[in-house]
Write a protein that holds these residues in place. Structure first.
Motif, PDB file in Angstrom:
ATOM      1  N   TYR A 175      46.004  25.689  30.992  1.00  0.00           N
ATOM      2  CA  TYR A 175      44.733  25.016  31.224  1.00  0.00           C
ATOM      3  C   TYR A 175      44.789  23.990  32.352  1.00  0.00           C
ATOM      4  N   ASP A 176      45.893  23.955  33.067  1.00  0.00           N
ATOM      5  CA  ASP A 176      46.027  22.989  34.150  1.00  0.00           C
ATOM      6  C   ASP A 176      45.049  23.278  35.301  1.00  0.00           C
ATOM      7  N   TYR A 177      44.522  24.512  35.345  1.00  0.00           N
ATOM      8  CA  TYR A 177      43.520  24.821  36.381  1.00  0.00           C
ATOM      9  C   TYR A 177      42.318  23.892  36.258  1.00  0.00           C
ATOM     10  N   LEU A 178      42.069  23.369  35.037  1.00  0.00           N
ATOM     11  CA  LEU A 178      40.942  22.440  34.851  1.00  0.00           C
ATOM     12  C   LEU A 178      41.165  21.160  35.646  1.00  0.00           C
ATOM     13  N   ASN A 179      42.408  20.751  35.769  1.00  0.00           N
ATOM     14  CA  ASN A 179      42.711  19.571  36.577  1.00  0.00           C
ATOM     15  C   ASN A 179      42.530  19.856  38.061  1.00  0.00           C
ATOM     16  N   LEU A 180      42.908  21.068  38.463  1.00  0.00           N
ATOM     17  CA  LEU A 180      42.648  21.481  39.853  1.00  0.00           C
ATOM     18  C   LEU A 180      41.153  21.390  40.148  1.00  0.00           C
ATOM     19  N   LEU A 181      40.331  21.841  39.195  1.00  0.00           N
ATOM     20  CA  LEU A 181      38.876  21.873  39.419  1.00  0.00           C
ATOM     21  C   LEU A 181      38.276  20.480  39.563  1.00  0.00           C
ATOM     22  N   GLU A 182      39.017  19.447  39.128  1.00  0.00           N
ATOM     23  CA  GLU A 182      38.490  18.083  39.251  1.00  0.00           C
ATOM     24  C   GLU A 182      38.711  17.477  40.639  1.00  0.00           C
ATOM     25  N   LEU A 183      39.501  18.142  41.457  1.00  0.00           N
ATOM     26  CA  LEU A 183      39.825  17.589  42.776  1.00  0.00           C
ATOM     27  C   LEU A 183      38.610  17.592  43.690  1.00  0.00           C
ATOM     28  N   LYS A 184      38.373  16.431  44.331  1.00  0.00           N
ATOM     29  CA  LYS A 184      37.296  16.372  45.322  1.00  0.00           C
ATOM     30  C   LYS A 184      37.645  17.163  46.576  1.00  0.00           C
ATOM     31  N   GLU A 185      38.949  17.263  46.862  1.00  0.00           N
ATOM     32  CA  GLU A 185      39.356  17.946  48.090  1.00  0.00           C
ATOM     33  C   GLU A 185      39.438  19.473  47.927  1.00  0.00           C
ATOM     34  N   VAL A 186      38.797  19.983  46.907  1.00  0.00           N
ATOM     35  CA  VAL A 186      38.665  21.440  46.760  1.00  0.00           C
ATOM     36  C   VAL A 186      37.184  21.801  46.844  1.00  0.00           C
ATOM     37  N   ASP A 187      36.819  22.590  47.892  1.00  0.00           N
ATOM     38  CA  ASP A 187      35.432  23.052  48.025  1.00  0.00           C
ATOM     39  C   ASP A 187      35.221  24.389  47.298  1.00  0.00           C
ATOM     40  N   ALA A 188      36.262  25.187  47.306  1.00  0.00           N
ATOM     41  CA  ALA A 188      36.118  26.563  46.813  1.00  0.00           C
ATOM     42  C   ALA A 188      37.416  26.980  46.132  1.00  0.00           C
ATOM     43  N   VAL A 189      37.290  27.896  45.171  1.00  0.00           N
ATOM     44  CA  VAL A 189      38.491  28.426  44.525  1.00  0.00           C
ATOM     45  C   VAL A 189      38.512  29.947  44.612  1.00  0.00           C
ATOM     46  N   ILE A 190      39.720  30.456  44.619  1.00  0.00           N
ATOM     47  CA  ILE A 190      39.926  31.901  44.529  1.00  0.00           C
ATOM     48  C   ILE A 190      40.743  32.170  43.276  1.00  0.00           C
ATOM     49  N   ILE A 191      40.165  32.968  42.380  1.00  0.00           N
ATOM     50  CA  ILE A 191      40.761  33.212  41.069  1.00  0.00           C
ATOM     51  C   ILE A 191      41.367  34.609  41.044  1.00  0.00           C
ATOM     52  N   SER A 192      42.683  34.664  40.922  1.00  0.00           N
ATOM     53  CA  SER A 192      43.399  35.950  40.888  1.00  0.00           C
ATOM     54  C   SER A 192      44.356  35.925  39.706  1.00  0.00           C
ATOM     55  N   THR A 193      43.804  35.884  38.527  1.00  0.00           N
ATOM     56  CA  THR A 193      44.590  35.757  37.300  1.00  0.00           C
ATOM     57  C   THR A 193      44.407  37.012  36.448  1.00  0.00           C
ATOM     58  N   PRO A 194      45.127  37.118  35.342  1.00  0.00           N
ATOM     59  CA  PRO A 194      44.880  38.248  34.438  1.00  0.00           C
ATOM     60  C   PRO A 194      43.426  38.285  33.984  1.00  0.00           C
ATOM     61  N   TRP A 195      42.978  39.505  33.692  1.00  0.00           N
ATOM     62  CA  TRP A 195      41.550  39.741  33.419  1.00  0.00           C
ATOM     63  C   TRP A 195      40.950  38.782  32.390  1.00  0.00           C
ATOM     64  N   LEU A 196      41.696  38.505  31.336  1.00  0.00           N
ATOM     65  CA  LEU A 196      41.105  37.707  30.255  1.00  0.00           C
ATOM     66  C   LEU A 196      40.821  36.264  30.672  1.00  0.00           C
ATOM     67  N   TRP A 197      41.386  35.842  31.791  1.00  0.00           N
ATOM     68  CA  TRP A 197      41.111  34.494  32.296  1.00  0.00           C
ATOM     69  C   TRP A 197      39.960  34.464  33.307  1.00  0.00           C
ATOM     70  N   HIS A 198      39.552  35.608  33.788  1.00  0.00           N
ATOM     71  CA  HIS A 198      38.603  35.640  34.911  1.00  0.00           C
ATOM     72  C   HIS A 198      37.324  34.870  34.634  1.00  0.00           C
ATOM     73  N   THR A 199      36.613  35.275  33.592  1.00  0.00           N
ATOM     74  CA  THR A 199      35.297  34.692  33.367  1.00  0.00           C
ATOM     75  C   THR A 199      35.395  33.206  33.018  1.00  0.00           C
ATOM     76  N   ARG A 200      36.303  32.886  32.116  1.00  0.00           N
ATOM     77  CA  ARG A 200      36.332  31.476  31.690  1.00  0.00           C
ATOM     78  C   ARG A 200      36.694  30.554  32.861  1.00  0.00           C
ATOM     79  N   MET A 201      37.608  30.992  33.696  1.00  0.00           N
ATOM     80  CA  MET A 201      37.953  30.173  34.861  1.00  0.00           C
ATOM     81  C   MET A 201      36.788  30.091  35.852  1.00  0.00           C
ATOM     82  N   ALA A 202      36.112  31.236  36.046  1.00  0.00           N
ATOM     83  CA  ALA A 202      34.997  31.244  36.993  1.00  0.00           C
ATOM     84  C   ALA A 202      33.856  30.345  36.501  1.00  0.00           C
ATOM     85  N   VAL A 203      33.594  30.402  35.211  1.00  0.00           N
ATOM     86  CA  VAL A 203      32.542  29.551  34.647  1.00  0.00           C
ATOM     87  C   VAL A 203      32.916  28.077  34.813  1.00  0.00           C
ATOM     88  N   ASP A 204      34.162  27.738  34.499  1.00  0.00           N
ATOM     89  CA  ASP A 204      34.604  26.350  34.672  1.00  0.00           C
ATOM     90  C   ASP A 204      34.510  25.922  36.145  1.00  0.00           C
TER      91      ASP A 204
END
Lengths: 456, 456
Positions: A97-126
């Motif tokens: 769940y450390d990706y949630l901390n990444l998502l809090e960074l101001k210096e991130v405009d965009a993310v690219i999610i390349s994880t196992p399928w079961l993580w795709h939607t939840r990470m994209a929604v977050d």
């Protein structure tokens, strides 16, 4: 940076698309764009690393954060980043769940999610909730509820999601799309596509190499075998529809003047993976995996109906020995093409001798897509025959402008919904499944995206 | 006749299959066979005449009766019969029911029915009731009730019915069947087939020539356009499934250890025939036929499930411009072939380079069917690339012995049932249709017919 921008503009006018050391110059004359897109990578396995490599060839991005629970992958990516003289990113991955901390960074405009399928939607929604322009690998979702999650998160947050379907950028696909738009095939009637790829040595390995060498998966496997194979064990569904369906959906204006109305799906028995295990030198009848009952049928056939009265056959065929093929067919009132790596043939009434196919080569040349004409030389340095360049290029260019991507949250939901709908149909003896309208009716007024341009 | 029979036997031993003037010697050493099979022809349009021509090359048949309501066709056939020095047959055709008088003739052992589809079942049932060994053109039946009529008439009378599906005798089909039986593909999983044939100039003509020249049909058309086109106007169904499904059904042991369990079917919109009418130089927007609403979708996709867990995709695609193709695919645990006139490729694990197709030529040579090895030279004189020779040869040889044919009443019913079942599924949005078991359960004990022999 002003002078740099001016230089970029001048070089654009003089002819863009040439590789300039150390980085390729991509900036176009695009209104209010970000100086550089600051990207966070979530998941840097084989696929994520490939995206990273393509990003590191660009001069319009920064890699500000990387997240992976596998320290080896982080180290590999850091060395690649250093090698290309990019600034060092922040590192995440202390737990899943450390990706949630990444998502809090101001210096991130965009993310690219390349994880196992079961993580795709939840990470994209977050990510959308965190306001990050989101690039999501295929398939985007595993269940119907997840499909809706993607759409709802996009609508609630106003944040864009792009599904990173690279096959949509294949040179032959884009040429055929060009032909479709120029009405070479006339009114469209029927399509075929699919994912026919012998994945047995992807689904099983020896825990040391990503491909083959054993019949292990799950905790004893590595790379895709670690998580992908479990889907074959427990789900009888077309679990990987978008490589075939994405390109066809664009040709058929799905969600933009057309929509999927219903489907039926049929599965064969499942013998391929069992046979592979028992006949493998490191497997055999006594290997514990030989006792498993595989749920996923070896060949799954799904037939979609569209609002405009077309049909689309999608094939999922990944457990048997066979040559790779996405098996495309595009058929209309004036003619038909069947094309893929091994077959490239066309029949257009009045252009062909009666009942004779002709080769596609001259057609591909005549209808070569502006994107490929412009970027073909650069693209060929990227993965998967150039298509990874294009999908990343589109992502970066749209994210820099914060505009809707060519393949959006509605597409991600619509294309991925084949998985749960095919599963329901198969489980119910081929019962037709109504297709959800993820656009909430807006497909009737939505205009097709302009795919025939040379920018992205 | 004794001495003749002895001569035939000797020549058989010395090597059969060579063309000997004036007639080809066909008699085998087959127990209690009729001296000559006395055949009544019911329907001598283009198809029936073709059968007649093949019969007139044989020395083991007599043509004792001919029936057609078209006097011109009768005259044509009589001239052919005279030319080949056969005795003159009795003539029938004073009205549509005159075939019933033909069926009363003692000097008719067997009949060949080559009439419009709507006459097939009723004539075949009447023929069986009259005790005539019955050869019936494809498709055998139009409705589920007719399928049962064929089976019930066979069971009630004990008279045999053979469906004259010539594609089952194609050289490539029989070679692949040979490969199937020798387990080249391993356990079978998935099949594809269909009838993809641009029939627009068959469905429409100018009333003077059988193919093309106008957009007339029904009473203003001739030949097939007179009766076939009406099915496209009023039925949305795969109305012509057997050319593709017959060969696949044999490979899959349907009715003989396997059976069709269910199907779903989907249709595209219907634009092909309308487009043809309005764009034809003798048609146009103002032609009355341009106002017709065609019911038959241009591409119809049917997916069958079998008791053994295979799936079969059948395509019906007859109203659009395209090259002819029956689109065969046979896929199993060890590999896959896709073959037809334009494509002949195979992949067998361990025999091919990874992900590379190879050409079928060497395989076709190695697995060439004994029938073709024996009769290939003769067959090539007959219609449709030799296959009409074989289907007639099998019919005559089985009828002379009064034994069950290789493709019987149960096959005729089972293969033809795709028409009403696909129609019901399409009409109900792809609803799965349970497949009737025309064998009344006997498929579980019925043994596969021995197709791998060199006699018929």
């Amino acid at each position: 940076m002003k002078s740099r921008r001016d230089f970029i503009k001048r070089s654009t006018i003089m002819g863009v698309g040439l590789s300039v050391a150390p980085n390729i110059i991509f900036a176009d004359n695009m209104g209010h764009l970000k100086e550089k897109l600051r990207i966070g990578m979530i998941g840097v396995g084989l696929r994520g690393t490939n995206h990273l490599e393509n990003l590191l060839l660009r001069d319009d991005v920064l890699i500000t954060a990387i997240c992976d629970i596998d320290k080896n992958r982080i180290d590999l990516c850091l060395s690649k980043i250093t090698e290309r003289n990019f600034s060092k990113p922040k590192i995440f991955g202390k737990d899943e769940y450390d990706y949630l901390n990444l998502l809090e960074l101001k210096e991130v405009d965009a993310v690219i999610i390349s994880t196992p399928w079961l993580w795709h939607t939840r990470m994209a929604v977050d990510a959308m909730k965190a306001g990050k322009y989101t690039g999501l690998e295929v398939s985007a979702a595993n269940t119907l509820e997840e499909c809706w999650d993607l759409v709802n998160a996009h609508e609630e947050t106003g944040t864009h999601l792009m599904i990173l379907e690279n096959v949509n950028y294949r040179r032959d696909i884009l040429a055929v799309l060009n032909m479709v738009r120029k009405e070479v095939f006339g009114e469209l009637v029927h399509f075929r596509c699919g994912y026919q790829h012998d994945l047995r040595n992807v689904k099983f390995n020896n825990g040391e190499q990503p491909y083959g060498g054993g019949v292990e998966f799950g905790e004893k496997g590595i790379s895709e075998a670690r998580w992908r194979t479990q889907h074959s064990l427990l789900r009888n569904a077309d679990v990987y529809p978008t490589h075939g369906l994405g390109p066809i959906a664009v040709m058929a204006d799905i969600n933009r003047g057309n929509r999927f109305v219903s489907l039926t799906s049929h599965s064969t028995k499942a013998i391929g993976l069992h046979n592979y295990i028992v006949s493998h030198p490191n497997g055999g009848e006594n290997h514990p995996n030989s006792k498993l009952k595989w749920k996923q049928g070896d060949v799954i056939t799904t037939t979609l109906e569209t609002a405009r009265g077309e049909t689309i056959i999608i094939t999922h065929d990944c457990n048997l020995p066979r040559p790779y093929s996405l098996g495309f067919r595009v058929q209309g009132a004036k003619g038909v093409t069947e094309f893929d790596y091994h077959t490239r043939r066309i029949y257009i009434e009045g252009k062909n001798s009666s009942h004779q196919w002709s080769d596609m080569d001259t057609w591909f040349k005549e209808y070569d897509h502006p994107l490929w004409q412009r970027y073909g030389d650069i693209a060929n340095q990227a993965g998967h025959g150039g298509i990874d360049f294009f999908v990343i290029n589109a992502f970066v260019k749209c994210a820099r402008q914060n505009i809707a991507p060519p393949m959006d949250a509605y597409d991600a939901a619509t294309w991925s919904a084949v998985t749960p709908l095919s599963e329901a149909s198969i489980e119910n003896n081929g019962e037709p499944q109504n297709y959800p309208d993820f656009t909430r009716g807006n497909w009737i007024k939505q205009k097709p995206y302009n795919w025939i341009k040379d920018s992205y």
